[in-house]
Design a protein around this motif. Structure first.
Motif, PDB file in Angstrom:
ATOM      1  N   MET A 111       0.864  -1.191   0.000  1.00  0.00           N
ATOM      2  CA  MET A 111       0.000   0.000   0.000  1.00  0.00           C
ATOM      3  C   MET A 111       0.896   1.235   0.000  1.00  0.00           C
ATOM      4  O   MET A 111       1.761   1.366   0.864  1.00  0.00           O
ATOM      5  CB  MET A 111      -0.922   0.011   1.229  1.00  0.00           C
ATOM      6  CG  MET A 111      -2.000  -1.053   1.206  1.00  0.00           C
ATOM      7  SD  MET A 111      -3.044  -1.042   2.703  1.00  0.00           S
ATOM      8  CE  MET A 111      -3.911   0.543   2.514  1.00  0.00           C
ATOM      9  N   GLY A 112       0.677   2.122  -0.968  1.00  0.00           N
ATOM     10  CA  GLY A 112       1.468   3.336  -1.032  1.00  0.00           C
ATOM     11  C   GLY A 112       2.959   3.099  -1.166  1.00  0.00           C
ATOM     12  O   GLY A 112       3.768   3.924  -0.743  1.00  0.00           O
ATOM     13  N   GLY A 113       3.342   1.967  -1.714  1.00  0.00           N
ATOM     14  CA  GLY A 113       4.755   1.640  -1.854  1.00  0.00           C
ATOM     15  C   GLY A 113       5.351   0.949  -0.647  1.00  0.00           C
ATOM     16  O   GLY A 113       6.525   0.586  -0.649  1.00  0.00           O
ATOM     17  N   LEU A 114       4.550   0.764   0.413  1.00  0.00           N
ATOM     18  CA  LEU A 114       5.019   0.074   1.615  1.00  0.00           C
ATOM     19  C   LEU A 114       4.593  -1.385   1.584  1.00  0.00           C
ATOM     20  O   LEU A 114       3.423  -1.683   1.315  1.00  0.00           O
ATOM     21  CB  LEU A 114       4.453   0.730   2.881  1.00  0.00           C
ATOM     22  CG  LEU A 114       4.897   2.165   3.197  1.00  0.00           C
ATOM     23  CD1 LEU A 114       4.139   2.671   4.424  1.00  0.00           C
ATOM     24  CD2 LEU A 114       6.395   2.210   3.454  1.00  0.00           C
ATOM     25  N   GLU A 115       5.521  -2.270   1.879  1.00  0.00           N
ATOM     26  CA  GLU A 115       5.163  -3.683   2.050  1.00  0.00           C
ATOM     27  C   GLU A 115       4.617  -3.850   3.456  1.00  0.00           C
ATOM     28  O   GLU A 115       5.312  -3.612   4.441  1.00  0.00           O
ATOM     29  CB  GLU A 115       6.401  -4.562   1.858  1.00  0.00           C
ATOM     30  CG  GLU A 115       6.120  -6.043   2.106  1.00  0.00           C
ATOM     31  CD  GLU A 115       7.399  -6.821   2.405  1.00  0.00           C
ATOM     32  OE1 GLU A 115       8.465  -6.415   1.939  1.00  0.00           O
ATOM     33  OE2 GLU A 115       7.303  -7.814   3.134  1.00  0.00           O
ATOM     34  N   LEU A 116       3.348  -4.248   3.556  1.00  0.00           N
ATOM     35  CA  LEU A 116       2.705  -4.325   4.864  1.00  0.00           C
ATOM     36  C   LEU A 116       2.590  -5.747   5.397  1.00  0.00           C
ATOM     37  O   LEU A 116       2.561  -5.954   6.616  1.00  0.00           O
ATOM     38  CB  LEU A 116       1.290  -3.720   4.809  1.00  0.00           C
ATOM     39  CG  LEU A 116       1.152  -2.212   4.667  1.00  0.00           C
ATOM     40  CD1 LEU A 116      -0.322  -1.838   4.770  1.00  0.00           C
ATOM     41  CD2 LEU A 116       1.960  -1.481   5.717  1.00  0.00           C
TER      42      LEU A 116
END
Length: 301
Positions: free
Chosen positions: A217-222
């Motif tokens: 999400m948004g370039g973040l790996e969650l």
């Protein structure tokens, strides 16, 4: 040291409360497992921190799977995890992990549940749309799901097999695939090559692919999730390979997790997911650094 924006810690508290509400409403049991353990999961690229002859957990994974083997079928945990030499805008050596497991489920089930959990939390915070670092993220509607193979073909024009053969799979994932994923909505990247299976099972109808996904999400790996491997012989083989890889790299060789392997034969088919709480709060507070969403950084102590 500058104090974090007070609103961020209030949001952090509300997020964690909302996560608990979500899982308890679904009949999950919240559990606590030991942080200091004798044997971390053998993984070549994750380094544990030694603690008086034992290790701080890099993840609660092995203990939670032993609980599944004992008959606890729906469990979740919010806990501290520790990884050596991890520091950056998105990394802390001590961080907060949400991990949950559901028996008789697979990774597709977890995609749906992960999406429902995030929508529950954002609803509790009255956030219909997220904004992270100048870009909107629409969490309504259907989230994108793309296989690793299709992502390689779409964004690099090549295949994951060729990248693995060239020894550049991880590099291409980080430098080409992840930056190309849709920033405007969450993306599930799924069906990893079997060589990247970690602790997941391979697909019955395509053994070259593992039932694993990651959420961006948004370039973040969650999140990182699996249909869990319960084949004792295969799991033991993979652990030994990881330990061998650590030895070749000159890294600490962990004791073999015999008790986990012994319990694995009693574990039912299950799905499990590790979810980064700190990064999720970065997203919800539009914070560019993980330092902004914790009470103290290591350097501030």
């Amino acid at each position: 040291m500058p104090l974090p924006d007070k609103s961020r810690l209030f949001i952090r508290s509300r997020v964690i409360q909302s996560i608990r509400e979500f899982f308890i409403s679904r009949g999950y049991l919240e559990v606590e497992t030991p942080v200091v353990i004798p044997a971390p999961a053998p993984e070549a690229n994750i380094d544990a921190i030694a603690a008086s002859g034992r290790f701080l957990q890099t993840s609660p994974e092995l203990c939670m799977k032993r609980l599944l083997a004992m008959g606890y079928s729906s469990i979740f945990q919010i806990c501290k995890c520790f990884r050596n030499a991890e520091r950056g805008d998105k990394h802390l050596p001590e961080f907060t992990m949400l991990e949950w497991y559901q028996a008789d489920a697979d990774y597709i089930y977890l995609m749906d549940e992960c999406e429902a959990m995030i929508k529950h939390v954002t609803s509790a915070l009255d956030k219909g749309q997220l904004f992270f670092q100048g870009k909107g993220i629409d969490i309504s509607g259907t989230w994108e799901r793309i296989t690793v193979r299709d992502a390689f073909l779409k964004y690099t024009g090549s295949s994951p097999e060729k990248a693995i053969e060239a020894g550049s799979f991880d590099e291409i994932m980080v430098t080409e695939i992840e930056p190309s994923l849709d920033m405007g909505r969450p993306v599930f990247l799924y069906d990893y090559p079997a060589s990247q299976a970690a602790l997941s099972r391979t697909k019955k109808d395509d053994p070259g692919v593992a039932e694993r996904f990651e959420l961006y999400m948004g370039g973040l790996e969650l999140a990182n999730a699996f249909s869990e491997l319960i084949d004792v012989a295969e799991q033991k083989k993979r652990f030994l390979e990881e330990l061998h890889s650590r030895a070749e790299k000159g890294k600490t060789i962990y004791p073999f997790p015999d008790k986990f392997i012994n319990d694995l034969e009693f574990m039912p088919p299950s799905a499990g997911i590790a979810f980064g709480i700190d990064r999720f709060i970065m997203l919800l507070t539009d914070s560019p650094s993980i330092d902004d969403v914790v009470a103290f950084t290591p350097e501030g102590l």
